[in-house]
Design a protein around this motif. Structure first.
Motif, short mmCIF file in Angstrom:
data_model
loop_
_atom_site.label_atom_id
_atom_site.label_comp_id
_atom_site.label_asym_id
_atom_site.label_seq_id
_atom_site.Cartn_x
_atom_site.Cartn_y
_atom_site.Cartn_z
N THR A 27 -18.12 36.47 20.43
CA THR A 27 -17.34 35.26 20.23
C THR A 27 -17.17 34.97 18.74
O THR A 27 -17.91 35.49 17.90
N GLN A 28 -16.20 34.11 18.45
CA GLN A 28 -15.98 33.66 17.09
C GLN A 28 -15.80 32.15 17.11
O GLN A 28 -14.97 31.63 17.86
N VAL A 29 -16.61 31.45 16.30
CA VAL A 29 -16.61 29.99 16.31
C VAL A 29 -16.76 29.47 14.88
O VAL A 29 -17.03 30.23 13.94
N ASP A 30 -16.63 28.17 14.74
CA ASP A 30 -16.88 27.56 13.43
C ASP A 30 -18.37 27.54 13.10
O ASP A 30 -18.75 27.79 11.96
N VAL A 31 -19.20 27.23 14.12
CA VAL A 31 -20.64 27.06 13.88
C VAL A 31 -21.43 27.80 14.95
O VAL A 31 -21.24 27.54 16.15
N ALA A 32 -22.30 28.70 14.53
CA ALA A 32 -23.28 29.31 15.44
C ALA A 32 -24.59 28.54 15.32
O ALA A 32 -25.04 28.24 14.20
N ILE A 33 -25.17 28.19 16.44
CA ILE A 33 -26.39 27.37 16.46
C ILE A 33 -27.47 28.13 17.21
O ILE A 33 -27.26 28.52 18.37
N PHE A 38 -33.38 19.67 21.06
CA PHE A 38 -32.75 18.43 20.58
C PHE A 38 -31.83 18.69 19.39
O PHE A 38 -30.69 18.21 19.36
N THR A 39 -32.31 19.45 18.40
CA THR A 39 -31.53 19.66 17.18
C THR A 39 -30.26 20.46 17.47
O THR A 39 -29.16 20.07 17.07
N GLY A 40 -30.42 21.60 18.13
CA GLY A 40 -29.28 22.47 18.38
C GLY A 40 -28.22 21.81 19.22
O GLY A 40 -27.01 21.92 18.94
N LEU A 41 -28.64 21.08 20.25
CA LEU A 41 -27.66 20.48 21.16
C LEU A 41 -27.03 19.22 20.59
O LEU A 41 -25.86 18.93 20.83
N VAL A 233 -26.46 27.07 11.95
CA VAL A 233 -27.55 26.10 11.93
C VAL A 233 -28.70 26.65 12.76
O VAL A 233 -28.50 27.01 13.93
N LEU A 234 -29.87 26.72 12.16
CA LEU A 234 -31.07 27.14 12.88
C LEU A 234 -31.81 25.88 13.35
O LEU A 234 -32.29 25.10 12.52
N GLY A 235 -31.89 25.71 14.65
CA GLY A 235 -32.52 24.52 15.22
C GLY A 235 -33.76 24.87 16.00
O GLY A 235 -33.95 24.39 17.11
#
Length: 424
Positions: A27-33, A38-41, A233-235
């Protein structure tokens, strides 16, 4: 990836259903999390609402880490009293941090209301209980500071604490009326449902194995495919692994264990009659709460030694409940579990910029519900052009704690010894 079930009481008592969503294609997205807690979602939900596409990658199940093993206290603030926060963060970030985190429970409650998240929410506050006369003096000083900030925090006498808790073992307490309790797994699953409804992609059972730059963006390699993104973002907080060099060395990992009784019905109705969550001022913290089904959930620092039916931890739990509530008589435990906490040297969380377009909030010190939710919204703001100076904390450079592995082992030994001592 196989998940041992249940991971906690909340895993089976949450009204929000779990879901599995395998990653079937690149996939290709703006943000990979990375991380479905709690943080990631919260990041995914707020990014989607801001018009950014995102993909959450969770190695196990939603809430598998600290989010699904949490005590469930929605607290306003952190361990430090307000003056210490201002001392550590300065005149700009100190007051801002206190204000943002003071509003944190309302942000959580608003999300629960807006998305109709089924998570047994209560808004009757939380109790910080004095385990000794010295603890009450500490709480008295904290109360004076909260009064100066005009915060709805009440100092309770010993007699008032007896009425609030059903036991005479505490020397007084603080009632923070901004706070409350939830079923944490219900909340995190509800965040996942809301994020998916807003357009975020979520994949479970997929492990991120490598991060590398690709042009102006990032390529996240997983065991199920590749995600290309502008930002990452690493959550993962206390469950951080080796995905980014040395990141898991910025905190000391400790454990927190809990045991839940079977529903007590009328037998337990006098215990925490308004269902506030409680923690104490002891150096090795203790917690207690009563859920919607009238189970008592009791916990402390360390791991479960034994099981819900036998072994050291259940002896400890029985002894503590008998000491506080001798009228209860024998109890049976329905579940026992523990989770990991990321403790920083100064007990303050961090926001790190690891590289251009790569961020991680980390080091929540046992305050994951409000911190993860707030920082998820902050990540969304940062990725949509917000001035970093507007964050609740300054972005800082990664600083490892060389003693962390040794201290983790030391704390674990000390916590086990404490269970033994308190079980005698």
């Amino acid at each position: 990836m196989t998940v041992d079930r249940p991971i906690s009481l909340w895993d089976v008592s949450a009204a929000e259903p779990d879901f599995a969503a395998p990653m079937n294609a690149d996939t290709q997205v703006d943000v990979a999390i990375v991380g479905g807690g709690f943080t990631g979602l919260s990041t995914a939900l707020h990014c989607a609402e801001a018009g950014l596409s995102s993909h959450v990658l969770e190695a196990r199940q939603i809430g598998y880490g600290g989010s699904g093993r949490n005590v469930g206290l929605v607290n306003a603030g952190i361990w430090h009293p307000p003056a210490k926060v201002r001392e550590k963060l300065g005149d700009t970030y100190g007051p801002r941090f206190l204000a943002r985190f003071g509003e944190g429970p309302n942000m959580v409650f608003d999300l629960i209301e807006r998305h109709q998240i089924r998570c047994e929410v209560t808004k009757t506050g939380t109790l910080h209980a004095a385990h000794a006369p010295s603890g009450f003096e500490d709480l008295r000083a904290r109360h004076l500071e909260w009064q100066r900030l005009d915060a709805p925090v009440d100092l309770l006498s010993r007699e008032e604490m007896i009425a609030a808790t059903g036991t005479s073992v505490f020397y007084g307490g603080l009632l923070d009326r901004r706070a409350g309790t939830i079923n944490p797994m219900g909340y995190v699953r509800g965040l996942a449902r809301a994020a998916r409804g807003a357009g975020a992609e979520i994949s479970t059972g997929v492990t991120a194995t490598r991060l590398r730059r690709e042009g102006a963006g990032w390529l996240v390699e997983t065991d199920r495919g590749v995600v290309r993104s502008k930002s990452v973002v690493l959550g993962t907080n206390a469950y951080t692994d080796d995905l980014w060099p040395d990141l898991k060395k910025v905190f000391t990992k400790i454990h927190y264990f809990q045991l839940a009784t079977t529903p007590l019905g009328a037998r337990g109705a006098h215990i925490l009659p308004e269902r506030q969550g409680l923690w104490d001022t002891g150096q090795i913290m203790f917690s207690l709460r009563r859920d919607r089904a009238d189970r008592l959930i009791i916990g402390s620092m360390g791991t479960v030694v034994g099981s819900k039916a036998q072994g050291l931890s259940q002896r400890w739990a029985r002894k503590q409940l008998s000491r506080m509530f001798p009228e209860l008589g024998p109890v049976t435990f329905e579940e026992a579990w523990h989770g990991q906490i990321a403790m920083t040297p100064d007990h303050l969380p961090r926001i790190y910029k690891l590289a251009d377009g790569l961020f991680t909030p980390i080091g929540y010190n046992g305050r994951g519900i409000t911190t993860g939710t707030l920082f998820g919204k902050a990540m969304s703001g940062l990725l949509t052009g917000m001035d970093p100076a507007g964050l609740p904390l300054p972005i800082t450079d990664v600083k490892t704690v060389p003693s962390a592995p040794i201290m983790s082992r030391f704390y674990q030994a000390a916590f086990t010894a404490h269970q033994i001592f308190k079980s005698l």
